[in-house]
Scaffold this motif. Sequence first.
Motif, PDB file in Angstrom:
ATOM      1  N   GLY A  35      28.478   7.977  75.660  1.00 32.00           N
ATOM      2  CA  GLY A  35      28.253   8.616  74.370  1.00 32.00           C
ATOM      3  C   GLY A  35      26.805   9.000  74.115  1.00 32.00           C
ATOM      4  O   GLY A  35      26.448   9.405  73.016  1.00 32.00           O
ATOM      5  N   SER A  91      34.209  12.260  78.679  1.00 33.48           N
ATOM      6  CA  SER A  91      32.971  11.658  78.178  1.00 33.48           C
ATOM      7  C   SER A  91      32.487  12.368  76.923  1.00 33.48           C
ATOM      8  O   SER A  91      31.528  11.938  76.301  1.00 33.48           O
ATOM      9  CB  SER A  91      31.895  11.712  79.267  1.00 33.48           C
ATOM     10  N   SER A 124      34.911  11.559  68.516  1.00 32.74           N
ATOM     11  CA  SER A 124      35.298  11.090  69.850  1.00 32.74           C
ATOM     12  C   SER A 124      34.223  10.141  70.366  1.00 32.74           C
ATOM     13  O   SER A 124      33.572   9.451  69.619  1.00 32.74           O
ATOM     14  CB  SER A 124      35.481  12.287  70.772  1.00 32.74           C
ATOM     15  N   ARG A 125      34.003  10.137  71.677  1.00 34.63           N
ATOM     16  CA  ARG A 125      33.110   9.116  72.242  1.00 34.63           C
ATOM     17  C   ARG A 125      31.641   9.350  72.002  1.00 34.63           C
ATOM     18  O   ARG A 125      30.827   8.483  72.282  1.00 34.63           O
ATOM     19  CB  ARG A 125      33.317   9.074  73.753  1.00 34.63           C
TER      20      ARG A 125
END
Lengths: 389, 324, 508
Positions: free
Chosen positions: C474, C295, C272-273
Amino acid sequence: MKHLTMKSFLLAASVALLPGLAVAEIAADIQHPLWYKEPSAKTMEIAAMDSIDGVVVSDGQRGEPGFPAADLKLTDAQIAKVKEGKFTVAISMGWLGDDWASQQLIGLKETFESFGIEVVAETNANWDDAKQIADLEAISVLKPDLLVSIPLNGQTTASAYKKIQEAGTKVVFIDQAVDGMEPGKDYAAIVSSDNLALGMYLADALAESLGGKGDVAAMYFANDFYVTNLRYEGFIARVMAKYPDLNVVAAAGHNDPNKGQEVAQGVLARYPTLSGMYASWSIPAMGAVTAATVAGRTSSDFKIVNENFDQIVALNMAQNGFIAGISSQRPYDQGVAEAKIGALALIGEATPSYVVVPPLKVTRAVLPEAYKTIYRIDLPSEMTDALSQ
Amino acid sequence: MQSKATATGRLMPSLPDIQWQNYVVYIFFVVVLGFFAVMIGDKGFLSVTNLFNIARTTAMITVIAVAMTFIISAGELDLSVGSTTALAALVCALVMQAGYAWPLAVVAAIASGLAVGLLNGVFVTMIGIPSFLVTLGMMQFIRGLDMRVTYTNPISITNQTYNGLFGSGYVFGVPSLLIWSVVIALLGHVVLKYTGFGREILATGGNRQAAEYSGIKTRRVKFYAFLLSGAAAALAGMLYAGMMQTARFNFGEGAELMAIAAVILGGTSLFGGKGTILGTFAGSLLIGTINNGLIIMGLDVSEQMMISGAIIIVAVAFGKKPGA
Amino acid sequence: MSSPFLQMTQIGKSFGNIPVLRRVSFDLQKAEVHALMGGNGAGKSTLMKILTGVYTKDAGTISIGGQTVDITDTAASERAGIAMIFQEFSLVPTLTVAQNIWLGREPRLPGTPFINNAAMVRQSRLILQELGVDIDPEALVGSLPVGFMQIVEIAKALSKRARILVMDEPTSSLSEAETEALFELVRKLKASGISIVYISHRMAEILTICDRVTVMRDGETVMTEPCAGLSVARIVEAMLGAGHSTSFEWQDRGDRPTVPPILQVRNLRLPSRVQDVSFDIRPGEIVGLAGLMGSGRTEIAETIFGRRAAVSGEVIFDGQPLRGQADAIERGIALVPEDRRKMGLVLDHSVRDNVLLPNLARFTRHFFVRDGEALKTVNGTIRDLKIKTDGPDKLSRLLSGGNQQKIVLGKWLARDPRLLILDEPTIGVDIGAKSEIVATVRAMADRGMAVLVISSELEELMAISDRILVLHGGRITQDLNRRTVASEEELHHAIQGHGHRAVDAVPA
């Protein structure tokens, strides 16, 4: 709250109704199957005869007289013509799994092979007419020259057969035809066991084993199935006409051969003094054997007759078990007859529209000969051993 | 109704302490038994032989249904059990026919059941195909295999030790089939209720995600449930074969649905997470009692089917909790 | 003040012989946003269920626009112009927005049974335009962001000509931006004369958007006051009763002793991020992880717990790298997941079974679960965490959100974990339970347990954390000692990505 009382009321009402329905029914003593029809005058007349050996009892569904299968012959010239045609055939069976079906198939296939007819499809509907319709549709794609088939249901499968016939395939029916198809025009012939005679032989075998008297029960296949209907009718007719001291005290149906034991158990629980039973088919008959064993009955005071001469029933008979008599069809001969009539139809010969294969009565005394007649091999050693004991 | 859990904690409408819905299967069983006793008690229904008959005919369904309770509680379904009973029965009979000792036949039969369970387990838990589809396909495949192996011929079993032990025998006057079903039901009850595996089954079926977040290996749990189901089906097949002294490819047709009916009648949730083996046992006996009683009443098959179907629906309706 | 639009007077309701509402009065002006607050069990849900026809009242009267109305069922409530905007959305994700709005009431082509799709879409567009939102009526609801779903719910209510909306925790699953948009919408609705009952646990939100606040406690209204000039402290006091503990305020727990970190996250990169995340947690330390929705906060937590695999980087626990979830649990890591109803609890199982779930192995000997022994632990958990339940066998479904969360927390605390990860621990939890949870976590930390808290409620992070990590783009962009964070606003700016400060030295 309103919903709750409504629901409770409905539930209470339905619970109250069920026993009500049951009570209404319990009074009736022997209840014939829903499809049961009184035997005809002709049937009763034959049923009253002392011996029915060699008599063709059953007429076709349209009243046509039965043509004995043994009289079907093909000349060498006809056989040569069949071989030349390089014909194809499809076989659509209603079920497999018993010796009747396997022997029938062997008779069919051996004869077709000897005529040079190729079997292009073989299907098993497993007792499901919807499945049979699907099978027939698949067969229609192959466009065989000939179809040999036992329709599970004369109405529902009719259009599927009709479609195949209209595409130019000749049809030979096993045991029964479907509605809306005419003999000679839409199909070549029906080849059937003499089912009324089969039922009468059963009555004879049961009466013989019981000395002609006692309380007996009939366990029938509950579905409206043409051939078993006739056997039941033949059985009842023969008992009524010939054996006044044999009382049919109960008739109970099963709608699944595997339930034979459960039904036989119930009948035996209710009539503990029962001395004999006709059980339709071998699986229910063996279920009845188990039921009789657990009910503490012995083969000297309880007899079972049935109409499938297969290995397990034969073994039980050889072991002096409950199976006292078998009214056997001749499935191999029937298969041969079907193949012959199919071959005749393929080369455009006129054929009798209703061919009858007579039954064979089997008792312990004639078991080895009967076995040889039906299966064309000697009695298996375990049965010979059992017989000699 | 889209209600929210907030503020309902101690404010739920106060229900009586004993929720009779949980016991509906036992109540129905007693009522049905009582009804038949009054109506046909003098017609042989109440004879010891007949009561044993009921126990005997339900034994196979009970054994299957006990394992099915685990499967359903874990949120899965196993439709292959019916054809697996036939497979195990055939394997058992064939091994004996080939001249081996009966204990070896029993081991081989159980192994065949485990093999089916293993395949089901692999497809469901490792490849992730819904169990309904996997076991539906397996049901067909195994039934076809049953037919292929024997060319649909029946195989008789002549070993009387085997037949006595697994089917037609008695131990101290009690049919061995009844003993088998009671033992299996008690075993199942103890495992589901009192072992870690039982709790893990229920948690997996109740909320798989929550169970995983709690460290339960839900795939392994389901896998074991399928193994269990295969083995139970094999045992049922051996009991069937022992009773009939024969094995046949079409044994156990429709047994999967009867077993599911017994499980649901018994009060196990079809959606998983809530299961009771004792209820299942009672459900199986209830179905068997209804079938037996209606036969003795002398009803036509069509009427028997209508009445037993209606009783099942009514019993399940009574067991439904209001608002649930 | 003019005469109220909705007037609920002396409403009483009992379940069995337990009174739930005792003579509660509540009123709502036209075009007013009126907050309804109270702890779980205070009676606000029951009151709203009476208004929406789910329950029927035992006593009292309800009048709307001066007319007494008899709300016997949900249909009657709907006819009276009342609509509930559900917290758990009641939309069908596979249908379009328009289909959802008109579900069950679809306009027909005149004289036919066929649905007039064009009219349905047109009317939906009209309503959505009035609401000033740009949603395509023909889009599938399932494809919309969560925030928009609520708007569709509101549109549905307006299409039924609702004049009173009941909104239950409307912002609990919304992002900051979505919350802002919702407030805009609420103002618009208000301007068009719609009255709103606004149920929420979030104080700041209520003071921003509402005109008046009514607080309920133990089935009674204890306060009704205009929001202007009202303080959070005053509301909390009303909700809890006088003299309640103040554990929801930040307590400086002092510096942590210098011990080696128990958890070391090193250069974690996730599918993911999350790009490159590193941080440490020491025993006894409570660390907050702040960041926007999406996030990657939850993903980081689940990676530490071993439920997700990292693309690169590693998680070292007590000096050894972690290998999967079983290893994580075995070595003393616990996760209280984001969605307790989906991931935390088997709702149809009892409190006892839920608490036992991660502890089964401990109580199992020779395959059998020692229920007697286990019950002691369960009772201990119920007592220590003050779980309000009739007993260990009560179904967890029947408990309030706060008590449910205490079960999830309790089932892990029963293992005595060395690292506790809390992901949004107090969503839908009332202030009473919230402060109890915070107090419990603090007490456990004092005994050496390390804690990682993820929360969208900055107020909560500010109250509980010793240190706050800010996740943005990130990466951990800031590592703040709580003492140096002056206000929620400051933190708020940080997670939006503004005002980067140099990463503080790890506090000694």
